[in-house]
Design an enzyme around this catalytic site. Structure first.
Site, short mmCIF file in Angstrom:
data_model
loop_
_atom_site.label_atom_id
_atom_site.label_comp_id
_atom_site.label_asym_id
_atom_site.label_seq_id
_atom_site.Cartn_x
_atom_site.Cartn_y
_atom_site.Cartn_z
N LYS A 185 -42.41 -19.12 29.09
CA LYS A 185 -41.19 -18.81 28.60
C LYS A 185 -40.47 -17.73 29.21
O LYS A 185 -39.36 -17.78 29.31
CB LYS A 185 -41.55 -18.56 27.17
CG LYS A 185 -41.67 -19.61 26.30
CD LYS A 185 -40.90 -20.78 26.26
CE LYS A 185 -40.99 -21.87 25.38
NZ LYS A 185 -39.99 -22.85 25.47
N TYR B 241 -48.23 -19.91 27.47
CA TYR B 241 -46.82 -19.95 26.80
C TYR B 241 -46.09 -18.82 27.04
O TYR B 241 -44.69 -19.11 27.51
CB TYR B 241 -47.19 -19.92 25.21
CG TYR B 241 -46.00 -20.27 24.47
CD1 TYR B 241 -45.28 -21.47 24.58
CD2 TYR B 241 -45.10 -19.30 23.78
CE1 TYR B 241 -44.02 -21.93 23.56
CE2 TYR B 241 -44.21 -19.55 22.89
CZ TYR B 241 -43.64 -20.94 22.75
OH TYR B 241 -42.62 -21.26 22.16
#
Length: 297
Positions: free
Chosen positions: A169, A165
Site C-alpha cells: 500500500k 499489506y
C-alpha cells in the site's frame, strides 16, 4: 455543482463486493458505463468465480445502467490487457480506472512466509500496475484519464501484522507520486484514496459498533470526486465514517551541517531541530527534496 459521468467509461477492479461494488453502483447511477472486474476469490486470494461481478452488473442494469462483468485476475497482465481491449472494442475508450482489488494474508513478520509477502504485493501493487499499464497509452492518446490507486492507513502509518499489506500500500503512493507527473501533459490525473470501511476485508479487524458507522457509502463520495472531470491530481485522500482528511508526504526544514560538522554526533545533537514540525513543506517532486537539502550549503 453536480458531478456526473455521462459518456464516461470506467473500470473498477475488485468490484464484486464492498468498496468496489459501491464505487461501481455510484458511478453507474451518475451516468458511467462500467466494467465490473472481480476474480471472485476468497479474502486471501484463493478460488475464483465471476458470479459476484455479474451480480453487481445485474444491479446496474436493473437500475437502467450499462455494465459488463469481467473475471480477470489483476495479477494476470495478459488477461487485464484483454479486458481493456474488449472495453475499447465495446465502448471506444477507457476514461476511468479505479484500482481497488486486494487481498489480506495477515501474520506477524516472524510467522509470515515469503510466499504470502510476495503474493500480497503482487495483487495490490503489481495488480494496480498491470491495470494502469493497460489503460495508460489510450488515456494519453485521448488526452483524458482519471486513475485512482488504493492505499490504506497501514500503508501510510503502519499496523501490526500487516508488513506485506503495508509495503504494498505504501508502494502505491510512490507509484502515484511519479505517475501523475508523467500524465500531467495529457490530462491524465492520478490520485490515491485511503479508505476505512466495513467490508469483507475489515469485518474481523474492528469492533462491530464501529463497523456499523463505516459502510462503503461513507468512502465512495471521495473516490468519485477523485475520478471526476474536475478532480485534482497527486492527492492522497483519507475517507471513512463520514470523515475526509488529506494526507501529505512532507519534509521538515531540517538543518544544514558545515564540512566540519559532518559527524553522527552532529546529527544526534541536532535531532530535535531536524525533527521540528515548524516550516514543514511538501516538495513538488524528488528533485524538490534534493534542492532543499542543497539550498543551505
Amino acid at each position: 455543482m453536480s458531478i456526473r459521468f455521462d459518456g464516461r467509461v470506467a473500470i473498477v477492479t475488485g468490484a464484486g463486493g464492498g468498496l468496489g461494488r459501491r464505487y461501481a453502483l455510484d458511478l453507474a447511477a451518475r451516468g458511467a458505463r462500467l466494467v465490473v472486474n472481480d476474480l471472485g476469490g476468497a479474502r486471501d486470494g484463493t478460488g475464483g468465480s465471476v458470479s459476484a461481478a455479474q451480480a453487481v452488473v445485474d444491479e446496474i442494469v436493473a437500475a437502467g445502467g450499462e455494465a459488463v462483468a469481467n473475471g480477470a485476475s489483476v495479477t494476470d497482465a495478459a488477461a487485464v490487457q484483454a479486458m481493456v481491449d474488449e472495453t475499447v472494442a465495446r465502448w471506444g475508450k477507457v476514461d476511468i480506472l479505479i484500482n481497488n482489488a486486494g487481498i489480506l494474508r495477515d501474520k506477524s513478520f516472524t510467522k509470515m512466509s515469503l510466499e504470502d509477502f510476495r503474493f500480497v504485493v503482487e495483487v495490490h501493487l503489481m495488480g494496480s500496475v498491470n491495470c494502469t499499464k493497460a489503460v495508460w497509452d489510450g488515456m494519453r492518446a485521448n488526452n483524458y484519464g482519471r486513475i485512482l490507486m488504493t492505499t490504506s492507513s497501514t500503508g501510510l502509518y503502519g499496523n501490526f501484522g500487516q508488513t506485506n499489506y503495508g509495503a504494498a500500500k505504501a508502494a502505491l503512493t510512490g507509484f502515484m507520486k511519479s505517475l501523475y507527473l508523467e500524465g500531467a501533459k495529457n490530462n491524465v490525473h492520478v490520485n490515491t484514496i485511503a479508505p476505512l470501511a466495513a467490508t469483507r476485508m475489515t469485518e474481523d479487524l474492528m469492533p462491530a459498533e464501529l463497523l456499523a458507522k463505516m459502510g462503503p457509502e461513507t468512502v465512495s463520495p471521495a473516490a468519485l470526486y477523485l475520478v471526476s472531470e474536475g478532480a485534482p491530481t497527486n492527492v492522497i485522500l483519507n475517507a471513512g465514517g463520514g470523515g475526509f482528511e488529506r494526507a501529505y508526504v512532507t519534509i521538515t526544514r531540517g538543518v544544514h551541517a558545515g564540512a566540519e560538522d559532518l559527524t553522527p554526533e552532529f546529527v544526534a545533537a541536532q535531532f530535535d531541530a531536524i525533527s521540528s514540525w515548524d516550516g514543514m513543506v511538501e516538495p513538488a517532486n524528488g528533485s524538490g527534496q534534493g534542492a532543499m537539502a542543497l539550498s543551505r550549503g
